[in-house]
Design a protein around this motif. Structure first.
Motif, PDB file in Angstrom:
ATOM      1  N   TRP A 115      -2.024  23.612 -18.726  1.00 52.11           N
ATOM      2  CA  TRP A 115      -2.877  22.681 -20.032  1.00 52.11           C
ATOM      3  C   TRP A 115      -2.283  21.484 -19.800  1.00 52.11           C
ATOM      4  CZ3 TRP A 115      -6.946  23.299 -23.095  1.00 52.11           C
ATOM      5  CH2 TRP A 115      -6.499  25.053 -23.723  1.00 52.11           C
TER       6      TRP A 115
ATOM      7  N   GLU B 168     -11.118  28.780 -17.936  1.00 53.28           N
ATOM      8  CA  GLU B 168     -10.387  29.809 -19.072  1.00 53.28           C
ATOM      9  C   GLU B 168     -11.592  30.791 -18.888  1.00 53.28           C
ATOM     10  OE1 GLU B 168      -8.115  30.419 -22.549  1.00 53.28           O
ATOM     11  OE2 GLU B 168      -8.399  28.802 -21.459  1.00 53.28           O
TER      12      GLU B 168
ATOM     13  N   LYS C  32     -10.228  33.210 -16.484  1.00 55.59           N
ATOM     14  CA  LYS C  32      -9.029  33.457 -16.606  1.00 55.59           C
ATOM     15  C   LYS C  32      -7.975  35.132 -16.257  1.00 55.59           C
ATOM     16  CE  LYS C  32      -7.024  32.537 -19.870  1.00 55.59           C
ATOM     17  NZ  LYS C  32      -6.308  31.939 -20.738  1.00 55.59           N
TER      18      LYS C  32
END
Length: 335
Positions: free
Chosen positions: A4, A51, A54
């Motif tokens: 992040w 995302e 992933k």
């Protein structure tokens, strides 16, 4: 957390990049505000794509790329064959678009579902030998971590490779450790202690895997999918999870079954020390337990409850719960 941090830095750089473009090329973007918004939107879009993919491995990406290339090649051959030369130009354009999209998609799906042997059929007589030793990956579920015997296997040098602990398993372990129920809380804390013990070991590497498979609601389904995606072996104490993995051809190890297979054989006539912990069902009997939990019924041992004595095995009986050992008192030993 590190992922992040990188994402936030990338988002800031993309925003600054969009602003810089608006200053250098005002004919493309009129104002600095719109440039910053465009850069922010571009960065946010890429983070969203990150995302979504992933858990999508490099091997899967390579296979999908090869499948896309093969599908595009087939579509190109069909397009060059002049099968639709009598069709209108607009119809031919639609056919060309559908063929490239359709064969590209089918090629990607088939390539991702295939194994190495299937590629050998496409490229005959060519096999690529690995120049490095393949990595052994072991995925642990919550029950295996709490059990703790994996740590003993590692310290005994029986496992070599990399231990993979999924993030969702770690979250489940934290949830159990914070449970209001005292027994569940104790199990969760034991699991965290065992995981810390495994991480401190210098004999093996431990990795926390971030894949989540949000489309799956059950932890068991996520474990099976992750194990298959990594080409790993699943370690568990859950009988049902083992059966699910077996049905889907995912390699697994049930630690209970492993321990049962490795326990020493007890034969009639063998003598060993045993502590009598309680009286038996029949008159005069005493009962003790081996380290693996096997019950030993000793005749005429009622007077030795609480003492360590030598016993001699005279028979074994197989029951639904395991082996039941019957023995006789040999020589009492002082408590």
């Amino acid at each position: 957390m590190a992922v992040w941090v990188l994402r936030i830095l990338f988002l800031i750089l993309a925003t600054l990049g969009g602003y810089a473009i608006s200053q250098v090329r005002p004919e493309l973007i009129e104002t600095g505000l719109w440039g910053a918004l465009a850069g922010f939107g571009f960065g946010f879009l890429l983070i969203g794509v990150d995302e979504l993919v992933k858990g999508f491995s490099l091997r899967a990406f390579s296979a999908a790329s090869f499948g896309l290339l093969l599908g595009a090649l087939i579509a190109l051959l069909i397009d060059k064959s002049d099968l639709f030369r009598f069709a209108d130009e607009s119809v031919r354009w639609l056919i060309r678009l559908c063929s490239f999209l359709g064969f590209g998609y089918i090629g990607m799906i088939l390539a991702m579902r295939s194994n190495k042997e299937d590629f050998y059929l496409i490229i005959p007589f060519v096999r690529f030998a690995s120049q490095s030793k393949s990595e052994n990956l072991f995925v642990l579920d919550t029950s295996a971590i709490i059990d703790g015997r994996v740590a003993d296997l590692i310290e005994g040098n029986f496992l070599e490779g990399t231990i993979v602990v999924p993030r969702f398993v770690l979250n489940e372990l934290h949830h159990i450790a914070d449970s209001p129920d005292a027994i569940r809380r104790a199990r969760g804390r034991r699991g965290l202690e065992m995981l810390s013990r495994i991480q401190r070991s210098t004999r093996i590497e431990v990795k926390i895997h971030e894949a989540d498979f949000s489309e799956e609601s059950e932890v068991d389904a996520k474990l099976v999918r992750l194990t298959r995606a990594l080409g790993a072996k699943l370690f568990t104490n859950d009988y049902n999870l083992g059966k699910i993995a077996e049905l889907q051809s995912v390699p697994f190890v049930n630690i209970h079954e492993l321990a049962r297979s490795m326990k020493p054989a007890i034969l009639p006539g063998e003598t060993f020390g045993l502590k009598i912990v309680r009286e038996g069902r029949d008159k005069g009997q005493g009962v003790g337990y081996l380290n693996d939990g096997t019950m030993v019924v000793v005749n005429n041992a009622h007077n030795f409850i609480g003492q360590q004595i030598d016993v001699q095995v005279h028979s074994l009986v197989q029951t639904g719960a395991g082996v039941l050992v019957f023995a006789e008192v040999k020589t009492p030993v002082a408590a």
